[in-house]
Write a protein that holds these residues in place. Structure first.
Motif, short mmCIF file in Angstrom:
data_model
loop_
_atom_site.label_atom_id
_atom_site.label_comp_id
_atom_site.label_asym_id
_atom_site.label_seq_id
_atom_site.Cartn_x
_atom_site.Cartn_y
_atom_site.Cartn_z
N ALA A 82 0.82 -1.21 0.00
CA ALA A 82 0.00 0.00 0.00
C ALA A 82 0.86 1.26 0.00
N LEU A 83 2.06 1.19 0.58
CA LEU A 83 2.91 2.37 0.68
C LEU A 83 3.85 2.49 -0.51
N ARG A 84 4.54 1.40 -0.83
CA ARG A 84 5.49 1.39 -1.95
C ARG A 84 5.35 0.07 -2.70
N PRO A 85 4.44 -0.01 -3.64
CA PRO A 85 4.19 -1.29 -4.33
C PRO A 85 5.43 -1.85 -5.01
N GLU A 86 6.24 -0.98 -5.62
CA GLU A 86 7.43 -1.48 -6.33
C GLU A 86 8.43 -2.10 -5.36
N LEU A 87 8.53 -1.54 -4.14
CA LEU A 87 9.44 -2.12 -3.14
C LEU A 87 8.95 -3.48 -2.69
N ALA A 88 7.64 -3.60 -2.47
CA ALA A 88 7.09 -4.90 -2.05
C ALA A 88 7.33 -5.97 -3.10
N GLN A 89 7.12 -5.62 -4.36
CA GLN A 89 7.35 -6.59 -5.43
C GLN A 89 8.82 -6.95 -5.54
N ARG A 90 9.69 -5.95 -5.40
CA ARG A 90 11.13 -6.21 -5.50
C ARG A 90 11.62 -7.11 -4.37
N THR A 91 11.16 -6.81 -3.15
CA THR A 91 11.58 -7.62 -2.01
C THR A 91 11.07 -9.04 -2.14
N SER A 92 9.82 -9.21 -2.51
CA SER A 92 9.27 -10.56 -2.68
C SER A 92 10.02 -11.32 -3.76
N ARG A 93 10.37 -10.62 -4.82
CA ARG A 93 11.07 -11.28 -5.93
C ARG A 93 12.48 -11.69 -5.54
N VAL A 94 13.20 -10.83 -4.82
CA VAL A 94 14.58 -11.16 -4.46
C VAL A 94 14.61 -12.27 -3.42
N PHE A 95 13.62 -12.33 -2.53
CA PHE A 95 13.55 -13.44 -1.57
C PHE A 95 13.24 -14.75 -2.29
N ALA A 96 12.35 -14.69 -3.27
CA ALA A 96 12.04 -15.91 -4.03
C ALA A 96 13.27 -16.42 -4.78
N LEU A 97 14.06 -15.49 -5.34
CA LEU A 97 15.28 -15.89 -6.03
C LEU A 97 16.29 -16.49 -5.07
N ALA A 98 16.45 -15.85 -3.91
CA ALA A 98 17.41 -16.35 -2.92
C ALA A 98 16.99 -17.72 -2.39
N GLU A 99 15.69 -17.92 -2.25
CA GLU A 99 15.18 -19.20 -1.73
C GLU A 99 15.55 -20.36 -2.63
N ASN A 100 15.62 -20.11 -3.94
CA ASN A 100 15.90 -21.18 -4.90
C ASN A 100 17.29 -21.10 -5.50
N ALA A 101 18.14 -20.20 -5.00
CA ALA A 101 19.46 -19.99 -5.60
C ALA A 101 20.46 -21.00 -5.05
N VAL A 102 21.46 -21.30 -5.86
CA VAL A 102 22.55 -22.17 -5.44
C VAL A 102 23.76 -21.30 -5.15
#
Length: 608
Positions: free
Chosen positions: A388-408
Motif C-alpha cells: 500500500a505504501l510502496r508497491p514497487e518495493l514490495a514486489q522487488r523484495t518478494s522477488r529477491v527473496f524468491a530468487l534467494a530461496e531457490n538460488a545455489v
C-alpha cells in the motif's frame, strides 16, 4: 478394484511414511492450538506457525492437491484464530485432519494390496484418529485384512463413513444454533473428503457441502435447510449402496478407474467462515432460533485489537477500503498493531541471520528452508502494508527473496543485501530510503544470483591456471628471481581459484544438482563466506608483496638498475679513478651509468 490398487501400490507406499510423520506432527499441535485459543492466543498462533513449518518441510512427497488443501486450511485457521472464532478454528482443524486422513486412507489400502501388512497396521489407527472413528473398528478391520478380504474391508469403511456423514447431517438439521449446525455440517464434509473417490458416493459432492455452508454463513437458513435435506438424501443413498455391495459389483468398471484429482478442493471454493456467535452473556438465556443468526453481531469491545490496527493503518493508508483489506490480512497473520508489524519485521530479520549462519557453516539445504520460511512470513505479515505504501518495493523484495530461496551458492554478502532490503521496508513507514546504491546492489543480486554467478567464478578459477602455466613455461628456468615472481602471481590468482572451487562445491552439494553433500565443505574456501577465508586472502596479499619485491629487486639488480654493495666491491677504486680522468680530460662524450659494466650486464634469464 484390485487392478486400481495394483497400479497405485508402489506410489502410495512411498508416501506412507511421510504421511504418517506429518500426521503425527500436525495432529497434536493442532489439538494444542484449539486448547490454547482462548487462554493463550499468542502461544496458539506460534504453534499454528510451527505446524505450518513442519508441514512445508515434510510435504514434498504429498500430492499437490492435498498439499495445497492443507496449506489453505492452515491459513484459514490462522485467520480464525485472529478473529477469536472458535467455530472457524474447529472447522479448519477438522478439514486439515480429513485431508491427511484421505492420504492415510489411500495408503492403507495400497499397503494391503501390496501385501505390506506392517505398514498397514501402522496406518490403520491413524486413519481412525483422523476421521474420529471408534477404536472398535480397528479389530474388525484387522480381521478382514488378515483374511485378505479387501472388498469387505472397503465396504466396512464406506458403510461406517456413510453412516457418520448421515448422522452428522441429521444432527445439523436438528440444531437450533447456527454455529452448531455449521460444525456438524463441516464434520460431515470432512468425512466425505476421505471417501469422496468411492463410486458409491458419487451422488455427494464437495460443491454441495460448500454451497450449504455458504448459505448458512450468509444467513439464508431456508436455502440451507433445503440443501441439507438434499445432502441427507444422497448420504442415505451412499449408505444403502455401501450396505449392499452387490450393486457395486454389477458395474465393476467404475471401481477400476483411479481418481484423477485426489479429491480435495478442486470442485469447490474455500470453506466459508462460521456464523458469528452470539455474545457470551446471552448463553444463560433459553436458546431461541434466530431467523438470521449471522447478522446478530455483538458490539466490538473498546479495546478490540482489529479496530486498533485499523486506526493505526488509517494514518498510513488514505483509502479506507484498502486499509480494511490490509487489516484483515494482517490480523490473519497475528499482527494487531504497527508495533506488532515492526516486531514481525525484526523477527524476519532474525530468521534471516539464522539462515546466514547456516549458509556460513555449509548447511545450504537448511539455509534454503529457513529462507523459504522467511519469505512466507514476509508475504503474510510484512508485504501487505508495504504494497500500500510502496508497491514497487514490495514486489522487488518478494522477488529477491524468491530468487534467494531457490538460488545455489548463497554467500554472506547476499544476506547483507537481503537484510538491507528488509531495512528498506522498515524505512518505508517513515518515507525514507537507503538510496540508489542499495537499489543497485539489489538489482545486481537479482541479475547474477545463483548459477550465473557460480559460472562466472568457476570460469575465472579455471582461467587462472593459464597465466600460471605461461609464467612457468617462460620464466621457470634457472633464474631464482623469476621464480619468486611466479610465486607472486600464484598467490595473486589463488583466491580466484579458491572461489571457483567453492562454487563447484556448492553445486555438487545442492540436492537439485549434484546431491553430494560431502562436497559442502568446499564452500568454506569462499572469501565471501567466512572470516577465515578473508584472513587467508589477506595473507596471500602479503605473500604477493613479499615475493614480488624479492623477485623484482633481484631482476633490477641483474639489469644494473640498482647499485648494490656487491657491485661496488667488484668495481673497486679503478672505476672511480677512470671516471674522474674522463671527466677532467673531456674525452668521453657521455657519462655511463656507474652500475653498467661488463661485470653486471648479463642475460635476462641467467643467474646473477
Amino acid at each position: 478394484m484390485k487392478r486400481w490398487f495394483a497400479v497405485f501400490a508402489l506410489m502410495s507406499l512411498a508416501w506412507a511414511a511421510p504421511v504418517m510423520t506429518l500426521y503425527d506432527q500436525l495432529a497434536p499441535t493442532l489439538d494444542q492450538v484449539r486448547t490454547l485459543q482462548n487462554n493463550n492466543p499468542a502461544r496458539a498462533l506460534e504453534l499454528l506457525a510451527k505446524a505450518e513449518d513442519d508441514f512445508r518441510k515434510g510435504a514434498g512427497d504429498l500430492a499437490p492437491v492435498l498439499r495445497d488443501g492443507v496449506l489453505q486450511s492452515l491459513a484459514d485457521a490462522r485467520q480464525a484464530l485472529a478473529r477469536r472464532s472458535s467455530a472457524d478454528l474447529e472447522a479448519r482443524v477438522q478439514i486439515v485432519k480429513a485431508i491427511l486422513g484421505k492420504a492415510l486412507y489411500d495408503n492403507y489400502f495400497s499397503a494391503l494390496a501390496a501385501g505390506n501388512n506392517a505398514d498397514a497396521n501402522q496406518l490403520l489407527p491413524r486413519v481412525l484418529s483422523a476421521a474420529a472413528l471408534p477404536n472398535s473398528l480397528q479389530a474388525q478391520a484387522q480381521t478382514l485384512a488378515a483374511a485378505n478380504n479387501l472388498d469387505g474391508l472397503r465396504n466396512l469403511f464406506e458403510r461406517t463413513f456413510a453412516q457418520g456423514i448421515t448422522n452428522a447431517l441429521r444432527r445439523a438439521q436438528a440444531q437450533t444454533s447456527a454455529v452448531q449446525a455449521y460444525l456438524e455440517t463441516t464434520r460431515a464434509y470432512a468425512l466425505y473428503l476421505i471417501v469422496q473417490d468411492s463410486p458409491r458416493a458419487r451422488g455427494l459432492s464437495a460443491k454441495g457441502f460448500i454451497d450449504a455452508l455458504s448459505k448458512l454463513s450468509s444467513g439464508n437458513l431456508n436455502a440451507f435447510k433445503n440443501d441439507l435435506q438434499g445432502l441427507i438424501n444422497q448420504a442415505q443413498n451412499f449408505l444403502q449402496a455401501a450396505a449392499s455391495p452387490q450393486s457395486q459389483r454389477s458395474n465393476p468398471s467404475t471401481a477400476q478407474n483411479p481418481p484423477t484429482s485426489g479429491g480435495v478442493r478442486l470442485q469447490a471454493p474455500r470453506t466459508p467462515p462460521a456464523p458469528v456467535e452470539v455474545a457470551p452473556t446471552r448463553a444463560t438465556q433459553p436458546p431461541t432460533p434466530l431467523p438470521r443468526p449471522v447478522q446478530v453481531t455483538p458490539p466490538p469491545p473498546a479495546n478490540d485489537p482489529y479496530q486498533q490496527l485499523l486506526g493505526d493503518l488509517r494514518f498510513l493508508v488514505k483509502d479506507p477500503r484498502k486499509a480494511e483489506q490490509i487489516a484483515d490480512v494482517l490480523t490473519g497473520a497475528g499482527i494487531y498493531s504497527i508495533d506488532d508489524w515492526k516486531r514481525a519485521l525484526l523477527e524476519v530479520r532474525g530468521r534471516l541471520l539464522e539462515a546466514q549462519a547456516q549458509a556460513q557453516s555449509g548447511q545450504s539445504e537448511a539455509a534454503q528452508r529457513t529462507l523459504a520460511q522467511v519469505s512466507a512470513r514476509y508475504k503474510s505479515a510484512i508485504q501487505p502494508l508495504i504494497e500500500a505504501l510502496r508497491p514497487e518495493l514490495a514486489q522487488r523484495t518478494s522477488r529477491v527473496f524468491a530468487l534467494a530461496e531457490n538460488a545455489v551458492g548463497l554467500r554472506t554478502s547476499d544476506f547483507n543485501v537481503l537484510s538491507g532490503e528488509l531495512l528498506e521496508n522498515s524505512l518505508a513507514l517513515e518515507g525514507k530510503s537507503l538510496g540508489g546504491f542499495h537499489a543497485a546492489q539489489v538489482w545486481l543480486l537479482q541479475t547474477i544470483l545463483g548459477i550465473p554467478r557460480a559460472f562466472l567464478f568457476i570460469l575465472a578459477g579455471m582461467l587462472a591456471f593459464f597465466p600460471l602455466y605461461l609464467i612457468n613455461l617462460t620464466f621457470g628456468g634457472r633464474n631464482l628471481y623469476w621464480r619468486f615472481l611466479g610465486l607472486a602471481f600464484f598467490f595473486l590468482l589463488l583466491p580466484a581459484m579458491m572461489e571457483g572451487l567453492s562454487y563447484i562445491g556448492s553445486i555438487l552439494s545442492d540436492p537439485r544438482y549434484g546431491r553430494l553433500a560431502f562436497f559442502g565443505f568446499l564452500t568454506h574456501l569462499s572469501i565471501q563466506q567466512n572470516l577465515v577465508a578473508q584472513l587467508f586472502w589477506g595473507l596471500t596479499v602479503f605473500l604477493v608483496i613479499l615475493f614480488a619485491t624479492i623477485g623484482l629487486r633481484g631482476i633490477a639488480a641483474q639489469f644494473g638498475l640498482l647499485q648494490t654493495q656487491r657491485t661496488l666491491l667488484r668495481q673497486g677504486p679503478s672505476v672511480s679513478q677512470s671516471a674522474a680522468a674522463a671527466g677532467a680530460t673531456g674525452l668521453a662524450s657521455s657519462k655511463p651509468h656507474p652500475g653498467l659494466t661488463s661485470e653486471t650486464t648479463v642475460e635476462w634469464d641467467e643467474e646473477f
